[in-house]
Scaffold this active site. Structure first.
Site, PDB file in Angstrom:
ATOM      1  N   HIS A  47      -0.822  42.769  40.305  1.00  0.00           N
ATOM      2  CA  HIS A  47      -0.855  44.219  40.127  1.00  0.00           C
ATOM      3  C   HIS A  47      -2.254  44.749  39.815  1.00  0.00           C
ATOM      4  CE1 HIS A  47       0.677  48.198  39.607  1.00  0.00           C
ATOM      5  NE2 HIS A  47       0.193  48.287  38.379  1.00  0.00           N
ATOM      6  N   HIS A 101      -8.566  52.775  35.428  1.00  0.00           N
ATOM      7  CA  HIS A 101      -8.247  51.427  34.942  1.00  0.00           C
ATOM      8  C   HIS A 101      -9.421  50.464  35.071  1.00  0.00           C
ATOM      9  CE1 HIS A 101      -4.077  52.614  34.536  1.00  0.00           C
ATOM     10  NE2 HIS A 101      -4.012  52.943  35.807  1.00  0.00           N
ATOM     11  N   HIS A 105      -4.741  53.958  42.237  1.00  0.00           N
ATOM     12  CA  HIS A 105      -4.056  54.755  43.255  1.00  0.00           C
ATOM     13  C   HIS A 105      -5.036  55.220  44.330  1.00  0.00           C
ATOM     14  CE1 HIS A 105      -0.698  55.806  40.120  1.00  0.00           C
ATOM     15  NE2 HIS A 105      -0.847  54.505  40.338  1.00  0.00           N
TER      16      HIS A 105
END
Length: 423
Positions: free
Chosen positions: A279, A289, A318
């Site tokens: 992930h 992030h 994203h």
């Protein structure tokens, strides 16, 4: 080496569309819903579904002709509770052995509609769709529509599925949203941070909904956790490893020891392609992030490099970004190619860092929603294409050819018109 995309060239997608409105399940309580399938072993499939009736049968009837079922298998069901939410019966049934490249028709629980699935091929070529951070927005619906028009064999999803985030009804809505695709091709998934569903309640278990609903073949791959596992495709020509970013991964942990064993068991003479998904990306120039994958990279990167992993896919960010082959923050022709594909449809991360220390390693990046297609052509060559989600259309914005690290040293990058490379 191609230059990375500059700040002036960055693509900014409009804000995310509203959540998708899903028609509530209005069938009888025994009617199967939220169907999805996954591969199990060399020639079997696990079919999973939910019924509101907890006493419904966990049985699948199937055959190669519509309405004519020549085989039947029985499985089991499980349930879970999260605060005041009580799940329906979550059924898991493994069917097989199945023939490759064959369409099967099946019915679950002796009730409801007939579905069909197509098994993956036993030989190359094989096609994988890859998406991450899917969610339930209008952009999600567009991405799923584009995927439905693609002729793929297996879908790989490295985390952040429904974005339920403790709202368990959203798991049910998402299951119905993806059912048309997930019931017809294997969906192989691993968990993201939005699958943790943590609250300050000591009695609540992490990943309880994910582990109950999306059972992956971890036991078959020697893993003790549903959060990380591996499987083979195309009769072992491709070995896919799904890692868990949110379970222990340090040296000495169960996952680290399992990964070392799993990679050591891969015979690259028989398995020319080695693909890893997780992930949280280890390499990213996006502000979102930033640096969250560093500790996992330090713990596991050498294992992947030693095994000559061909390509690593991650999500979490994203946006889309593709790096060159890397090892330990430097370009290395024998390292994996790193690709971030967390742009399935749930919000948008459009801020990249132009002077990031890894910017010179970033080959292409764009803050647009979309999906990717990995077509492994033969034992030596594969092509990766990233399809930008441009409203009702899909556009190939990035393309790169890869050579298997098991067969030959990677070629030097070459530019060929559209953003195309060979690595």
């Amino acid at each position: 080496m191609l230059p990375s995309v500059s700040a002036a060239e960055e693509y900014v997608r409009p804000p995310p569309r509203p959540p998708v409105v899903i028609v509530e399940h209005d069938k009888p309580a025994s009617h199967p819903q939220q169907l999805h399938i996954s591969t199990v072993g060399a020639s079997s499939m696990r079919i999973s579904w939910v019924t509101e009736d907890r006493s419904a049968q966990s049985v699948v009837d199937y055959g190669i002709s519509p309405g004519k079922y020549t085989a039947s298998e029985t499985g089991y069901h499980t349930t879970y509770q999260f605060l005041s939410y009580k799940s329906g019966a979550i059924h898991h049934v493994t069917i097989g052995p199945l023939e490759p490249s064959t369409t099967y028709y099946y019915r679950c629980g002796k009730a409801g509609d007939e579905f069909s699935l197509r098994t993956p091929p036993a030989t190359l070529p094989i096609e994988f769709i890859i998406i991450g951070d899917v969610g339930q927005t209008g952009w999600t619906a567009s991405t799923l529509s584009h995927i439905g028009a693609a002729g793929y064999d297996i879908l790989l999803l490295p985390g952040d599925l429904s974005y339920a985030d403790t709202r368990q009804e959203l798991w049910d809505l998402w299951g119905r949203l993806v059912q048309p695709l997930a019931s017809s091709r294997p969906w192989m998934v691993t968990a993201g941070n939005h699958e943790r569903e943590t609250l300050r309640e000591p009695k609540l278990r992490r990943f309880v909904a994910y582990n109950s609903r999306w059972r992956m073949p971890h036991e078959e791959s020697g893993s003790r956790s549903n959060l990380y596992y591996s499987f083979d495709a195309a009769a072992g020509a491709v070995h896919v490893v799904m890692l868990g970013s949110y379970t222990e991964f340090e040296e000495g942990s169960e996952q680290h020891a399992w990964l070392e064993r799993d990679l050591a068991a891969v015979d690259r003479r028989r398995t020319p392609w080695l693909v890893v998904l997780m992930h949280v990306p280890w390499y990213s120039t996006n502000r979102s992030h930033q640096g969250e994958g560093e500790s996992m990279r330090r713990a596991m990167e050498r294992l992947l490099y030693k095994a000559h992993v061909d390509v690593v896919f991650a999500a979490h960010i994203h946006a889309y970004e593709r790096f060159t082959r890397i090892f330990d923050n430097e370009a290395d022709s024998q390292g994996p190619m790193y690709i971030t594909i967390g742009d399935g449809g749930n919000s948008n991360a459009h801020k990249f860092i132009g002077d990031h220390k890894s910017a010179h390693l970033s080959m292409f990046r764009e803050a647009s929603f979309g999906h990717g297609l990995l077509r492994i052509v033969n034992e030596t060559s594969a092509v990766w294409t990233w399809h930008s989600n441009d409203d009702e259309y899909t556009t190939i914005r990035d393309e790169v050819w890869l050579k298997s690290l098991a067969s030959a040293e990677s070629a030097l990058p070459t530019n060929a018109g559209r953003h195309t490379e060979e690595l």
